[in-house]
Design a protein around this motif. Sequence first.
Motif, mmCIF file in Angstrom:
data_model
loop_
_atom_site.group_PDB
_atom_site.id
_atom_site.type_symbol
_atom_site.label_atom_id
_atom_site.label_comp_id
_atom_site.label_asym_id
_atom_site.label_seq_id
_atom_site.Cartn_x
_atom_site.Cartn_y
_atom_site.Cartn_z
ATOM 1 N N GLU A 85 -80.940 -16.385 -104.215
ATOM 2 C CA GLU A 85 -80.373 -16.677 -102.904
ATOM 3 C C GLU A 85 -78.964 -16.093 -102.848
ATOM 4 O O GLU A 85 -78.201 -16.209 -103.807
ATOM 5 C CB GLU A 85 -80.303 -18.189 -102.691
ATOM 6 C CG GLU A 85 -79.643 -18.603 -101.384
ATOM 7 C CD GLU A 85 -79.425 -20.104 -101.301
ATOM 8 O OE1 GLU A 85 -78.723 -20.540 -100.358
ATOM 9 O OE2 GLU A 85 -79.933 -20.828 -102.173
ATOM 10 N N TYR A 86 -78.633 -15.464 -101.751
ATOM 11 C CA TYR A 86 -77.286 -14.912 -101.618
ATOM 12 C C TYR A 86 -76.289 -16.041 -101.391
ATOM 13 O O TYR A 86 -76.474 -16.886 -100.521
ATOM 14 C CB TYR A 86 -77.222 -13.911 -100.463
ATOM 15 C CG TYR A 86 -75.920 -13.133 -100.418
ATOM 16 C CD1 TYR A 86 -75.682 -12.117 -101.326
ATOM 17 C CD2 TYR A 86 -74.933 -13.447 -99.484
ATOM 18 C CE1 TYR A 86 -74.500 -11.409 -101.302
ATOM 19 C CE2 TYR A 86 -73.739 -12.739 -99.464
ATOM 20 C CZ TYR A 86 -73.532 -11.718 -100.380
ATOM 21 O OH TYR A 86 -72.347 -11.026 -100.364
ATOM 22 N N GLU A 87 -75.248 -16.082 -102.216
ATOM 23 C CA GLU A 87 -74.280 -17.173 -102.139
ATOM 24 C C GLU A 87 -73.063 -16.811 -101.291
ATOM 25 O O GLU A 87 -72.719 -17.512 -100.344
ATOM 26 C CB GLU A 87 -73.834 -17.573 -103.549
ATOM 27 C CG GLU A 87 -74.954 -18.179 -104.369
ATOM 28 C CD GLU A 87 -74.580 -18.446 -105.810
ATOM 29 O OE1 GLU A 87 -75.327 -19.160 -106.498
ATOM 30 O OE2 GLU A 87 -73.527 -17.918 -106.266
ATOM 31 N N GLY A 88 -72.400 -15.718 -101.638
ATOM 32 C CA GLY A 88 -71.180 -15.347 -100.925
ATOM 33 C C GLY A 88 -69.977 -16.157 -101.392
ATOM 34 O O GLY A 88 -70.099 -17.122 -102.143
ATOM 35 N N ARG A 89 -68.812 -15.763 -100.906
ATOM 36 C CA ARG A 89 -67.557 -16.340 -101.413
ATOM 37 C C ARG A 89 -67.426 -17.821 -101.094
ATOM 38 O O ARG A 89 -67.011 -18.622 -101.939
ATOM 39 C CB ARG A 89 -66.367 -15.574 -100.832
ATOM 40 C CG ARG A 89 -66.357 -14.114 -101.225
ATOM 41 C CD ARG A 89 -65.165 -13.377 -100.652
ATOM 42 N NE ARG A 89 -65.220 -11.958 -101.007
ATOM 43 C CZ ARG A 89 -64.178 -11.249 -101.397
ATOM 44 N NH1 ARG A 89 -62.997 -11.818 -101.480
ATOM 45 N NH2 ARG A 89 -64.299 -9.981 -101.711
ATOM 46 N N GLU A 90 -67.763 -18.199 -99.861
ATOM 47 C CA GLU A 90 -67.553 -19.591 -99.461
ATOM 48 C C GLU A 90 -68.427 -20.537 -100.283
ATOM 49 O O GLU A 90 -67.952 -21.569 -100.773
ATOM 50 C CB GLU A 90 -67.861 -19.749 -97.975
ATOM 51 C CG GLU A 90 -67.583 -21.148 -97.446
ATOM 52 C CD GLU A 90 -67.776 -21.242 -95.941
ATOM 53 O OE1 GLU A 90 -67.970 -22.369 -95.454
ATOM 54 O OE2 GLU A 90 -67.731 -20.196 -95.255
ATOM 55 N N LYS A 91 -69.687 -20.182 -100.454
ATOM 56 C CA LYS A 91 -70.565 -21.058 -101.215
ATOM 57 C C LYS A 91 -70.163 -21.093 -102.682
ATOM 58 O O LYS A 91 -70.231 -22.147 -103.331
ATOM 59 C CB LYS A 91 -72.019 -20.629 -101.078
ATOM 60 C CG LYS A 91 -72.971 -21.586 -101.786
ATOM 61 C CD LYS A 91 -74.415 -21.328 -101.441
ATOM 62 C CE LYS A 91 -75.312 -22.370 -102.119
ATOM 63 N NZ LYS A 91 -76.733 -22.168 -101.815
ATOM 64 N N GLN A 92 -69.748 -19.944 -103.236
ATOM 65 C CA GLN A 92 -69.326 -19.954 -104.636
ATOM 66 C C GLN A 92 -68.099 -20.842 -104.837
ATOM 67 O O GLN A 92 -67.979 -21.522 -105.860
ATOM 68 C CB GLN A 92 -69.054 -18.535 -105.132
ATOM 69 C CG GLN A 92 -70.320 -17.741 -105.369
ATOM 70 C CD GLN A 92 -70.166 -16.641 -106.399
ATOM 71 O OE1 GLN A 92 -69.080 -16.383 -106.930
ATOM 72 N NE2 GLN A 92 -71.266 -15.965 -106.707
ATOM 73 N N ALA A 93 -67.201 -20.864 -103.866
ATOM 74 C CA ALA A 93 -66.041 -21.760 -103.961
ATOM 75 C C ALA A 93 -66.490 -23.224 -103.957
ATOM 76 O O ALA A 93 -65.951 -24.059 -104.696
ATOM 77 C CB ALA A 93 -65.073 -21.497 -102.816
ATOM 78 N N GLU A 94 -67.492 -23.545 -103.137
ATOM 79 C CA GLU A 94 -68.032 -24.908 -103.117
ATOM 80 C C GLU A 94 -68.695 -25.255 -104.450
ATOM 81 O O GLU A 94 -68.552 -26.379 -104.956
ATOM 82 C CB GLU A 94 -69.041 -25.048 -101.983
ATOM 83 C CG GLU A 94 -68.427 -24.966 -100.585
ATOM 84 C CD GLU A 94 -69.480 -25.056 -99.487
ATOM 85 O OE1 GLU A 94 -70.681 -25.135 -99.831
ATOM 86 O OE2 GLU A 94 -69.095 -25.056 -98.307
ATOM 87 N N ILE A 95 -69.425 -24.305 -105.005
ATOM 88 C CA ILE A 95 -70.076 -24.538 -106.288
ATOM 89 C C ILE A 95 -69.034 -24.809 -107.370
ATOM 90 O O ILE A 95 -69.164 -25.748 -108.168
ATOM 91 C CB ILE A 95 -70.960 -23.342 -106.670
ATOM 92 C CG1 ILE A 95 -72.161 -23.242 -105.722
ATOM 93 C CG2 ILE A 95 -71.443 -23.453 -108.119
ATOM 94 C CD1 ILE A 95 -72.949 -21.956 -105.850
ATOM 95 N N ALA A 96 -67.984 -23.992 -107.400
ATOM 96 C CA ALA A 96 -66.929 -24.171 -108.413
ATOM 97 C C ALA A 96 -66.303 -25.554 -108.309
ATOM 98 O O ALA A 96 -66.092 -26.242 -109.316
ATOM 99 C CB ALA A 96 -65.868 -23.084 -108.262
ATOM 100 N N ALA A 97 -66.014 -25.980 -107.087
ATOM 101 C CA ALA A 97 -65.426 -27.312 -106.896
ATOM 102 C C ALA A 97 -66.399 -28.403 -107.330
ATOM 103 O O ALA A 97 -66.003 -29.389 -107.970
ATOM 104 C CB ALA A 97 -65.030 -27.504 -105.438
#
Length: 275
Positions: A181-193
């Motif tokens: 699934e394509y994540e992109g910057r915003e979702k990756q920031a949510e994942i990191a948090a």
Amino acid sequence: MADSVKIFNEYSNRDLEQRKVWYTPVVEAYDRGRPRYPEALIQRAIEAAHLSPNSTILEVGCGSGIATINFAQLGCAIDAVEPNRDFCQVAARRLAAFPKVQLFQESFEEWQVQPQAYEIVLAANAWHWISSGIKYVKASQTLREDGSLVLLWNLTLEPSHEVHQVLNQIYQAYAPAIAPEYEGREKQAEIAAGLGKPVGDSGLFEPPSTEIFPCEQTYSVDRYLDYLSSGSQYVALESQVRVNLFSGLRTAIKQQFKGEIHLFNLAAFQIARKI
């Protein structure tokens, strides 16, 4: 975000003996393909953790020593625990010039706690592999009263959305069940948090502070396939399916993108003080 974090944390529930050898077939590809941590992240982690050449670190799951060497170069004394024999061999070569680094071929679950022996417990893309009922207790026990847990993360390397769509056609043809699934910057920031939330929830550490670093790099087709092959979903693929998928990806990247692929991801570090 919740689904991604759940998937990350499910690794810790796998059988311990399976976890010890999970990466054995792809150790060299892992070492070649996995992205390194950006220098700015390492420097901020050193600053935030107040590390010096006199610091003592316990690293949990050092793998091939990709992150270890950054702290070894500072001069820290590091005890690195890694259950996979092949990873230990690669790490030993990488870290041979650093006498203050000791490697221990065992799991953190089996490792004998040394009470209040370390300033820092460090894990680089490894914390999600450790049994959830054990890791925070052991980390707290082995840290000094003013010690901290430091987690480093490299999130998924992704091409542009346009390139992702091209490659997705290959996945749909050969391995649709693992089509990313394509994540992109915003979702990756949510994942990191989200990856830091269980730390504070443990009751043994303060909620961690998180710093995020955008990264961009270009991989050759060979290094990109090394990177993919080191991912758990690819390790678990039936061998012929993996061969067919990688052959299709190689052809597409060579023919449509001149044999290389530009990639983006977020890297992050989290630091949480022991309570």
